[in-house]
Design an enzyme around this catalytic site. Structure first.
Site, PDB file in Angstrom:
ATOM      1  N   LEU A  90      -5.969   9.623  10.217  1.00 45.58           N
ATOM      2  CA  LEU A  90      -6.254   8.176  10.389  1.00 45.58           C
ATOM      3  C   LEU A  90      -7.362   7.863  10.808  1.00 45.58           C
ATOM      4  O   LEU A  90      -8.636   8.845  10.531  1.00 45.58           O
ATOM      5  CB  LEU A  90      -5.986   8.099  12.263  1.00 45.58           C
ATOM      6  CG  LEU A  90      -5.857   7.033  13.095  1.00 45.58           C
ATOM      7  CD1 LEU A  90      -5.563   6.016  12.120  1.00 45.58           C
ATOM      8  CD2 LEU A  90      -6.300   6.897  14.016  1.00 45.58           C
ATOM      9  N   TYR A 114       0.933  -0.828   0.058  1.00 43.76           N
ATOM     10  CA  TYR A 114       0.208  -0.153  -0.111  1.00 43.76           C
ATOM     11  C   TYR A 114       0.823   0.881  -0.032  1.00 43.76           C
ATOM     12  O   TYR A 114       0.436   2.046  -1.031  1.00 43.76           O
ATOM     13  CB  TYR A 114      -0.434  -0.164   0.763  1.00 43.76           C
ATOM     14  CG  TYR A 114      -1.897   1.175   1.315  1.00 43.76           C
ATOM     15  CD1 TYR A 114      -2.840   2.074   0.445  1.00 43.76           C
ATOM     16  CD2 TYR A 114      -1.144   2.482   2.277  1.00 43.76           C
ATOM     17  CE1 TYR A 114      -3.354   2.657   1.089  1.00 43.76           C
ATOM     18  CE2 TYR A 114      -1.723   4.015   2.508  1.00 43.76           C
ATOM     19  CZ  TYR A 114      -2.831   3.658   2.017  1.00 43.76           C
ATOM     20  OH  TYR A 114      -3.365   5.002   1.581  1.00 43.76           O
ATOM     21  N   PRO A 145      -5.320  11.407   4.919  1.00 43.33           N
ATOM     22  CA  PRO A 145      -6.461  11.666   6.571  1.00 43.33           C
ATOM     23  C   PRO A 145      -5.188  10.863   7.507  1.00 43.33           C
ATOM     24  O   PRO A 145      -4.295  10.565   7.219  1.00 43.33           O
ATOM     25  CB  PRO A 145      -7.431  11.123   6.306  1.00 43.33           C
ATOM     26  CG  PRO A 145      -6.603   9.682   4.398  1.00 43.33           C
ATOM     27  CD  PRO A 145      -5.798  10.472   4.052  1.00 43.33           C
ATOM     28  N   LYS A 153       1.104   4.003  -2.953  1.00 41.20           N
ATOM     29  CA  LYS A 153       0.808   5.831  -2.925  1.00 41.20           C
ATOM     30  C   LYS A 153       1.452   6.568  -3.039  1.00 41.20           C
ATOM     31  O   LYS A 153       1.524   7.068  -3.437  1.00 41.20           O
ATOM     32  CB  LYS A 153      -0.179   5.651  -1.253  1.00 41.20           C
ATOM     33  CG  LYS A 153      -0.215   6.779  -1.033  1.00 41.20           C
ATOM     34  CD  LYS A 153      -1.022   6.874   0.856  1.00 41.20           C
ATOM     35  CE  LYS A 153      -1.582   8.271   1.009  1.00 41.20           C
ATOM     36  NZ  LYS A 153      -1.502   8.949   0.177  1.00 41.20           N
ATOM     37  N   SER A 189      -3.609   0.296  10.828  1.00 39.65           N
ATOM     38  CA  SER A 189      -4.164   1.450  11.402  1.00 39.65           C
ATOM     39  C   SER A 189      -4.350   1.915  12.738  1.00 39.65           C
ATOM     40  O   SER A 189      -4.685   2.574  13.195  1.00 39.65           O
ATOM     41  CB  SER A 189      -5.184   2.253  10.830  1.00 39.65           C
ATOM     42  OG  SER A 189      -6.288   1.036  10.117  1.00 39.65           O
TER      43      SER A 189
END
Length: 93
Positions: free
Chosen positions: A60, A31, A58, A35, A73
């Protein structure tokens, strides 16, 4: 934090070192790599076409999950609450 170069203060010139991050073998490696590559491509496209680009990250995202493992997360969120900030530091034995 994930560049591997020990920078304490980062700005727009700091990027995740994908090779370093992949060597950490975290569950979020693919990921993070995708990204980072996507953000670089978007910035390059905007520059080539004279566009202003703003990216938002963002702080979180938490919520229910349906994976066999606890999402990273959630660990990050808990680390902010418990103060366990060594989550992403590479282990040295």
């Amino acid at each position: 934090m994930l560049s591997g170069n020990g920078q304490e203060v980062v700005d727009e010139s700091a990027w995740t070192n994908i090779d370093y991050f992949m060597d950490l073998k975290l569950t979020t490696s693919s990921y993070t790599a995708s990204k980072t590559k996507t953000e670089r491509a978007a910035l390059e496209f905007a520059e080539q076409h004279g566009l202003d680009l703003v990216t938002l990250i963002p702080s979180l995202a938490l919520g229910s999950f349906n994976s066999p493992r606890i999402p990273a997360s959630l660990y990050v969120g808990l680390a902010m609450i418990t103060g366990m900030i060594t989550l992403f530091k590479k282990k040295t034995y």
